[in-house]
Design a protein around this motif. Structure first.
Motif, PDB file in Angstrom:
ATOM      1  N   PHE A  53     -25.617 -28.296  -4.091  1.00 24.58           N
ATOM      2  CA  PHE A  53     -25.874 -26.554  -4.186  1.00 24.58           C
ATOM      3  C   PHE A  53     -27.238 -26.625  -4.850  1.00 24.58           C
ATOM      4  N   THR A  54     -27.119 -25.198  -4.428  1.00 23.96           N
ATOM      5  CA  THR A  54     -28.538 -24.327  -4.093  1.00 23.96           C
ATOM      6  C   THR A  54     -29.900 -24.816  -4.748  1.00 23.96           C
ATOM      7  N   ALA A 149     -21.271 -22.060 -17.055  1.00 18.21           N
ATOM      8  CA  ALA A 149     -21.168 -20.640 -17.158  1.00 18.21           C
ATOM      9  C   ALA A 149     -19.371 -20.476 -16.931  1.00 18.21           C
ATOM     10  N   ILE A 150     -18.695 -19.822 -17.787  1.00 22.53           N
ATOM     11  CA  ILE A 150     -17.594 -19.332 -17.972  1.00 22.53           C
ATOM     12  C   ILE A 150     -17.204 -17.841 -17.109  1.00 22.53           C
ATOM     13  N   VAL A 151     -17.139 -17.906 -15.939  1.00 20.60           N
ATOM     14  CA  VAL A 151     -17.400 -16.147 -15.288  1.00 20.60           C
ATOM     15  C   VAL A 151     -15.925 -15.328 -14.736  1.00 20.60           C
ATOM     16  N   ILE A 152     -15.935 -14.102 -15.453  1.00 22.40           N
ATOM     17  CA  ILE A 152     -15.015 -13.132 -14.383  1.00 22.40           C
ATOM     18  C   ILE A 152     -15.641 -11.920 -13.818  1.00 22.40           C
ATOM     19  N   ARG A 153     -14.900 -11.249 -13.849  1.00 22.87           N
ATOM     20  CA  ARG A 153     -15.217  -9.979 -13.488  1.00 22.87           C
ATOM     21  C   ARG A 153     -15.465  -9.061 -14.255  1.00 22.87           C
ATOM     22  N   GLY A 154     -16.563  -8.283 -13.382  1.00 26.11           N
ATOM     23  CA  GLY A 154     -17.214  -7.489 -14.122  1.00 26.11           C
ATOM     24  C   GLY A 154     -16.431  -6.500 -14.726  1.00 26.11           C
ATOM     25  N   GLU A 155     -15.448  -5.674 -14.028  1.00 28.45           N
ATOM     26  CA  GLU A 155     -14.957  -4.369 -14.403  1.00 28.45           C
ATOM     27  C   GLU A 155     -13.556  -4.885 -14.377  1.00 28.45           C
ATOM     28  N   THR A 156     -12.841  -6.558 -15.552  1.00 26.54           N
ATOM     29  CA  THR A 156     -12.371  -7.161 -15.713  1.00 26.54           C
ATOM     30  C   THR A 156     -12.817  -7.783 -17.431  1.00 26.54           C
ATOM     31  N   ALA A 157     -13.896  -7.626 -17.439  1.00 23.68           N
ATOM     32  CA  ALA A 157     -14.316  -8.126 -18.513  1.00 23.68           C
ATOM     33  C   ALA A 157     -14.806  -6.128 -19.729  1.00 23.68           C
ATOM     34  N   ARG A 158     -15.030  -5.149 -18.800  1.00 29.83           N
ATOM     35  CA  ARG A 158     -15.559  -3.999 -19.701  1.00 29.83           C
ATOM     36  C   ARG A 158     -13.731  -3.246 -19.365  1.00 29.83           C
ATOM     37  N   ASN A 228     -22.473 -21.617 -13.269  1.00 30.63           N
ATOM     38  CA  ASN A 228     -23.513 -21.969 -13.663  1.00 30.63           C
ATOM     39  C   ASN A 228     -24.463 -20.957 -14.537  1.00 30.63           C
ATOM     40  N   SER A 229     -24.905 -20.895 -15.405  1.00 33.25           N
ATOM     41  CA  SER A 229     -25.459 -19.641 -16.198  1.00 33.25           C
ATOM     42  C   SER A 229     -26.519 -19.253 -15.675  1.00 33.25           C
ATOM     43  N   THR A 230     -27.550 -20.268 -14.450  1.00 33.29           N
ATOM     44  CA  THR A 230     -28.787 -19.573 -13.827  1.00 33.29           C
ATOM     45  C   THR A 230     -28.642 -19.165 -12.648  1.00 33.29           C
TER      46      THR A 230
END
Length: 313
Positions: A53-54, A149-158, A228-230
């Motif tokens: 990965f990158t 990092a457990i990630v969701i869409r920003g609009e869902t979080a808001r 990942n958090s970074t």
């Protein structure tokens, strides 16, 4: 020199073609003879590896450029070595001389030790056990902590006012998760996460290549992923990290891991890599990742520019 950031599955389909066994053996033998007959001898060559990965490609290139500049040795790059287990085995077997690992990954996935939360304790245990079990030297942390990092869409979080994993747990039944292959299998991955937060997903997890997770999330093919958090794309693509408020994930400090035989052969390696200790902050790693993933800059150029700003080129 350009480094192609190809997808791992593309590399696999090219390398695992269905040749008859005899032809495959002959091709392997001819390649070995050819490689041994050209270029610098293995004794004067360092081989740097990385995962697929990158961020790993950036770190692998950083080690390679810095060692080339500081040791005068020929450095060969063997990147995209799939995940943790294959990269570790390549190092132990001597196919590569060094790569960057993460302390929490080393502790749980390789050493099979229980999760710990203290970064210093995890680092010292990994350093000690890697030396005694594998003859590997774990050098100074590079400075950043790349936790899951457990990630969701920003609009869902808001919309749902979600900031933590605990707060998000009641919504798991409405979501489809997406995870990388390794996350599903490792002891600090999926099984422990769902136990820690009592997550019950009504839909089966989509298992996919790491490079496809955020695209799937943005296209609403999945609703929650383990990144990942970074990762540089998180803020740039309006994604939101759910805080690990129960501190399930261990620390993941990035550390160069080097074969002791390589250091014994070339002691200058240790001093050269010590110069990179503490040089990369979390924010700087995010920017490096975004430069490649978001701005589509060449990895070699990104790393060269960064090393110059740190005055270690």
């Amino acid at each position: 020199m350009k480094i192609k950031t190809c997808r791992p599955e593309e590399c696999l389909c090219k390398c695992h073609c269905a040749l008859p066994a005899a032809w495959l053996f002959l091709a392997t033998l001819m390649a070995a003879v050819f490689l041994s007959a050209c270029g610098p001898g293995r004794q004067q060559t360092l081989v740097i590896g990385c995962k697929n990965f990158t961020e790993q490609v950036i770190l692998g290139e950083m080690l390679a450029q810095h060692l080339e500049a500081k040791t005068g040795l020929h450095v060969e790059r063997r990147f995209y070595l799939a995940g943790t287990y294959i990269s570790h085995q390549a190092l132990v077997a001597g196919r590569i001389d060094a790569y960057v690992e993460y302390t929490g990954t080393a502790l749980t996935a390789i050493l099979k030790q229980p999760v710990e939360s203290d970064p210093g304790s995890v680092y010292q245990k990994v350093k000690r056990e890697y030396a005694s079990r594998f003859g590997l030297e774990v050098l100074d942390p590079l400075g950043f902590n790349n936790t899951f990092a457990i990630v969701i869409r920003g609009e869902t979080a808001r919309r749902l006012k979600l900031h933590t994993l605990s707060a998000a747990a009641p919504y798991a039944g409405e979501w489809r998760p997406g995870f990388g292959y390794e996350f599903m299998e490792r002891p600090d991955g999926y099984q422990g996460l769902v136990r820690a937060y009592s997550l019950v997903f009504s839909k089966p997890s989509r298992i996919m290549d790491l490079g496809l997770l955020y695209r799937a999330l943005l296209e609403k093919q999945v609703d929650l992923v383990a990144g990942n958090s970074t990762d540089g794309l998180i803020a740039a693509r309006d994604l939101a990290i759910l805080e690990d408020d129960k501190h399930y994930f261990p620390p993941y400090q990035a550390v160069p891991v080097v074969r002791r035989e390589a250091i014994d052969r070339h002691p200058v390696i240790r001093e050269a890599l010590h110069q990179l200790g503490g040089k990369i902050s979390d924010e700087e790693m995010r920017k490096l990742n975004y430069a490649v993933d978001g701005e589509h800059r060449d990895v070699v150029d990104v790393v060269r520019d960064f090393l110059r700003t740190k005055h270690v080129d």
